[in-house]
Design a protein around this motif. Structure first.
Motif, short mmCIF file in Angstrom:
data_model
loop_
_atom_site.label_atom_id
_atom_site.label_comp_id
_atom_site.label_asym_id
_atom_site.label_seq_id
_atom_site.Cartn_x
_atom_site.Cartn_y
_atom_site.Cartn_z
N VAL A 228 -19.37 -32.06 -0.73
CA VAL A 228 -18.05 -32.23 -0.10
C VAL A 228 -17.77 -31.08 0.88
O VAL A 228 -17.33 -31.30 2.01
N ILE A 229 -18.06 -29.84 0.43
CA ILE A 229 -17.75 -28.67 1.25
C ILE A 229 -18.65 -28.58 2.48
O ILE A 229 -18.20 -28.23 3.58
N THR A 230 -19.92 -28.89 2.30
CA THR A 230 -20.88 -28.68 3.40
C THR A 230 -21.10 -29.91 4.27
O THR A 230 -21.88 -29.85 5.22
N LEU A 231 -20.42 -31.02 3.97
CA LEU A 231 -20.64 -32.25 4.74
C LEU A 231 -20.42 -32.04 6.24
O LEU A 231 -21.26 -32.48 7.05
N PRO A 232 -19.34 -31.37 6.66
CA PRO A 232 -19.19 -31.12 8.11
C PRO A 232 -20.35 -30.30 8.69
O PRO A 232 -20.80 -30.55 9.80
N LEU A 233 -20.84 -29.32 7.89
CA LEU A 233 -21.95 -28.49 8.35
C LEU A 233 -23.23 -29.33 8.46
O LEU A 233 -23.99 -29.18 9.42
N VAL A 234 -23.45 -30.20 7.48
CA VAL A 234 -24.62 -31.08 7.50
C VAL A 234 -24.59 -31.97 8.73
O VAL A 234 -25.61 -32.14 9.43
N LEU A 235 -23.44 -32.52 9.03
CA LEU A 235 -23.31 -33.38 10.21
C LEU A 235 -23.55 -32.57 11.49
O LEU A 235 -24.18 -33.05 12.44
N GLY A 236 -23.03 -31.32 11.52
CA GLY A 236 -23.24 -30.47 12.69
C GLY A 236 -24.70 -30.13 12.91
O GLY A 236 -25.21 -30.17 14.04
N VAL A 237 -25.42 -29.82 11.81
CA VAL A 237 -26.85 -29.52 11.92
C VAL A 237 -27.61 -30.77 12.37
O VAL A 237 -28.52 -30.68 13.21
N ALA A 238 -27.23 -31.93 11.83
CA ALA A 238 -27.88 -33.18 12.22
C ALA A 238 -27.71 -33.44 13.72
O ALA A 238 -28.64 -33.85 14.41
N LEU A 239 -26.50 -33.15 14.22
CA LEU A 239 -26.26 -33.32 15.66
C LEU A 239 -27.10 -32.34 16.47
O LEU A 239 -27.57 -32.67 17.57
N GLY A 240 -27.30 -31.13 15.93
CA GLY A 240 -28.16 -30.15 16.59
C GLY A 240 -29.58 -30.66 16.72
O GLY A 240 -30.24 -30.49 17.76
#
Length: 244
Positions: free
Chosen positions: A61-73
């Motif tokens: 839940v906490i890292t989901l935005p970070l995971v999406l950001g890395v995926a976009l990278g």
């Protein structure tokens, strides 16, 4: 004389019965100790799995935005974000390990922002964030022997097979005791030691040492695979030499 012989026989019988009684009591104590250890081990496994689920859910839940950001990278670099590799899990059951695929940077001939991006992910351990989904699915644990390729299992010795008695982990005892400087034999020895000494206290110690390592920029530690030939290739050559 007959009386002395009878007394000697009686004493011998008494001694035999006493020794047998002592052996029986010792065996009963050993069995009771083993039973207590098994109960404690089962309780520890229940607590361990509960901790895995809670931490994995919160982390996702906490890292989901970070995971999406890395995926976009990754997409911006022209790379597919995720890698799915077959690994051996508990009792040898195979599963697909999810990670960000930073190995693509190894194929880059000229260093660029993409290779720097992959290096940052590795050093910060962000490349392993998808493994929280493996924990949630029950394939892995927070702490345990690192999952190895499924094909390695055919070459394990009886002692090495014990690493499969527990779920593989995001981090392990071997990775906080030698990290990339380990040989395969040393890593397997650390894994076996962990399985034999399994406990919540040990897991917390490993988590703490890992946190210190991440804060110091050492990442989560890795397998020796990057510095050594594949384990199955080493064993295949060794077995081939023995057959000659």
């Amino acid at each position: 004389r007959a009386g002395e012989q009878g007394l000697a026989l009686a004493r011998g019988k008494h001694n035999t019965e006493r020794i047998a009684s002592e052996i029986r009591l010792t065996l009963e104590k050993v069995a009771a100790t083993h039973a207590r250890r098994e109960v404690l081990r089962r309780r520890s496994m229940i607590v361990k799995r509960t901790l895995d689920l809670v931490v994995a859910l919160v982390a996702i839940v906490i890292t989901l935005p970070l995971v999406l950001g890395v995926a976009l990278g990754f997409l911006g670099a022209g790379w597919a974000p995720f890698a799915s590799r077959m690994r051996s899990g508990r009792r040898g059951k195979s599963f697909r390990l999810l990670t960000f695929d930073t190995t693509k940077a190894e194929r880059e001939i000229v260093p660029s922002w993409r290779t720097d991006f992959a290096m940052i992910l590795r050093r910060s351990a962000l490349d392993r964030l998808p493994e929280f989904f493996n924990i949630l699915l029950g394939d892995m644990s927070l702490v345990g022997p690192r999952p190895l390729p499924a094909e390695y299992g055919a070459y394990y010795t009886e002692a090495q097979q014990h690493r499969l008695d527990v779920r593989p982990g995001m981090i392990g005892w071997a990775q906080v005791n030698g990290r990339q400087g380990l040989t395969w034999d040393e890593m397997f020895a650390h894994d076996t030691w962990y399985v034999n000494n399994l406990g919540i206290g040990l897991d917390l110690k490993i988590l703490w040492k890992t946190l210190i390592g991440v804060l110091m920029g050492r990442g989560l530690g890795s397998l020796p695979a990057g510095q050594l030939p594949r384990f199955d290739e080493i064993e295949a050559r060794r077995q081939g030499a023995e057959d000659v």
